[in-house]
Scaffold this active site. Sequence first.
Site, PDB file in Angstrom:
ATOM      1  CE  LYS A 276      -2.239  -0.957   3.873  1.00 27.34           C
ATOM      2  NZ  LYS A 276      -1.739  -2.280   4.309  1.00 27.34           N
TER       3      LYS A 276
ATOM      4  NE  ARG B 198      -3.939  -1.116  10.333  1.00 27.84           N
ATOM      5  CZ  ARG B 198      -2.870  -0.583   9.725  1.00 27.84           C
ATOM      6  NH1 ARG B 198      -2.890   0.646   9.301  1.00 27.84           N
ATOM      7  NH2 ARG B 198      -1.797  -1.317   9.549  1.00 27.84           N
TER       8      ARG B 198
ATOM      9  NE  ARG C 153       9.331  -4.961   5.140  1.00 29.67           N
ATOM     10  CZ  ARG C 153       8.148  -5.383   4.699  1.00 29.67           C
ATOM     11  NH1 ARG C 153       7.936  -5.510   3.408  1.00 29.67           N
ATOM     12  NH2 ARG C 153       7.181  -5.675   5.530  1.00 29.67           N
TER      13      ARG C 153
ATOM     14  NE  ARG D 261       6.671  -0.338   9.521  1.00 24.97           N
ATOM     15  CZ  ARG D 261       5.442  -0.424   9.012  1.00 24.97           C
ATOM     16  NH1 ARG D 261       5.174   0.051   7.817  1.00 24.97           N
ATOM     17  NH2 ARG D 261       4.479  -0.989   9.712  1.00 24.97           N
TER      18      ARG D 261
ATOM     19  NE  ARG E 245       2.280  -4.620  11.035  1.00 23.63           N
ATOM     20  CZ  ARG E 245       3.345  -4.479  10.230  1.00 23.63           C
ATOM     21  NH1 ARG E 245       4.498  -5.062  10.528  1.00 23.63           N
ATOM     22  NH2 ARG E 245       3.246  -3.767   9.143  1.00 23.63           N
TER      23      ARG E 245
HETATM   24  P1  AMP Z   1       1.082   0.643   9.040  1.00 23.01           P
HETATM   25  O1  AMP Z   1       2.291   1.460   8.770  1.00 23.01           O
HETATM   26  O2  AMP Z   1      -0.131   1.129   8.274  1.00 23.01           O
HETATM   27  O3  AMP Z   1       1.306  -0.828   8.861  1.00 23.01           O
HETATM   28  O4  AMP Z   1       0.706   0.864  10.582  1.00 23.01           O
HETATM   29  C1  AMP Z   1       1.617   0.502  11.604  1.00 23.01           C
HETATM   30  C2  AMP Z   1       0.878   0.406  12.931  1.00 23.01           C
HETATM   31  O5  AMP Z   1       0.300   1.667  13.262  1.00 23.01           O
HETATM   32  C3  AMP Z   1      -0.273  -0.581  12.976  1.00 23.01           C
HETATM   33  O6  AMP Z   1       0.174  -1.891  13.223  1.00 23.01           O
HETATM   34  C4  AMP Z   1      -1.100  -0.013  14.118  1.00 23.01           C
HETATM   35  O7  AMP Z   1      -0.488  -0.300  15.363  1.00 23.01           O
HETATM   36  C5  AMP Z   1      -0.965   1.488  13.892  1.00 23.01           C
HETATM   37  N1  AMP Z   1      -2.000   2.000  12.978  1.00 23.01           N
HETATM   38  C6  AMP Z   1      -1.790   2.533  11.735  1.00 23.01           C
HETATM   39  N2  AMP Z   1      -2.947   2.900  11.170  1.00 23.01           N
HETATM   40  C7  AMP Z   1      -3.925   2.590  12.055  1.00 23.01           C
HETATM   41  C8  AMP Z   1      -5.338   2.702  12.041  1.00 23.01           C
HETATM   42  N3  AMP Z   1      -5.983   3.193  10.970  1.00 23.01           N
HETATM   43  N4  AMP Z   1      -6.022   2.286  13.142  1.00 23.01           N
HETATM   44  C9  AMP Z   1      -5.379   1.800  14.209  1.00 23.01           C
HETATM   45  N5  AMP Z   1      -4.051   1.635  14.295  1.00 23.01           N
HETATM   46  C10 AMP Z   1      -3.314   2.033  13.221  1.00 23.01           C
END
Ligand code: AMP
Length: 190
Positions: free
Chosen positions: A13, A88, A127, A134, A145
């Site tokens: 994404k 989400r 990675r 990360r 996740r």
């Molecule tokens: P991402 O970079 O989108 O994979 O997000 C990394 C982490 O940030 C996720 O595993 C959640 O802990 C938190 N996070 C990001 N976006 C959201 C969201 N829309 N709702 C809740 N937690 C989020």
Amino acid sequence: MNLVLFGPPGAGKGTQAKILQEKRGLPQLSTGDMLRAEIAAGSPLGRQVEDILAKGNLVPDATVIDIIANRYDRPDCAKGAVFDGFPRTIAQAEALDAMLAARAKKIDIVVELKVDEAILLSRVEQRIKEGTARADDNPETVKNRLQVYRNQTAPLLDYYGKQGKIVTVDGMAPIADVTGAIASALDSRG
Ligand code: AMP
């Protein structure tokens, strides 16, 4: 145009959001990036969510809804945005629809990046080997996740499906092919 990029963690994404930002001038609104920036800055919000991100759980809906609404009201989103990693949960999707409706806007299209989940784990391992992982990119957290995605996020396919907004793209294809498939979907709708 307002677009949601949808798919499990590691589906690509962020990669596609950056390309859309560059090619179409639609800013990438990544809640994950915004939360990581708060953590890096050591802000009160950052300290509050640090542990949640480290474990791969979701931060509270109200928190992300609030940061998205603030970000969306900046002038660079006047022509729309690419939502990456948001919404989400159903509650987030409902709040997003309400926020956009209040601004006489709407979600135009939801691009689902369809991927083979088994391969996602091997991408993470890659990675880690390359040193580009990360903090939340370890096999344990990624498994969580994915679980969180299945339980709380996948139901959004039904939510947006009922609105007739989903276009599914093969997320396992080479990056340029995924970009091309998204471009065709946007051009035929927009
Ligand atoms: P991402 O970079 O989108 O994979 O997000 C990394 C982490 O940030 C996720 O595993 C959640 O802990 C938190 N996070 C990001 N976006 C959201 C969201 N829309 N709702 C809740 N937690 C989020």
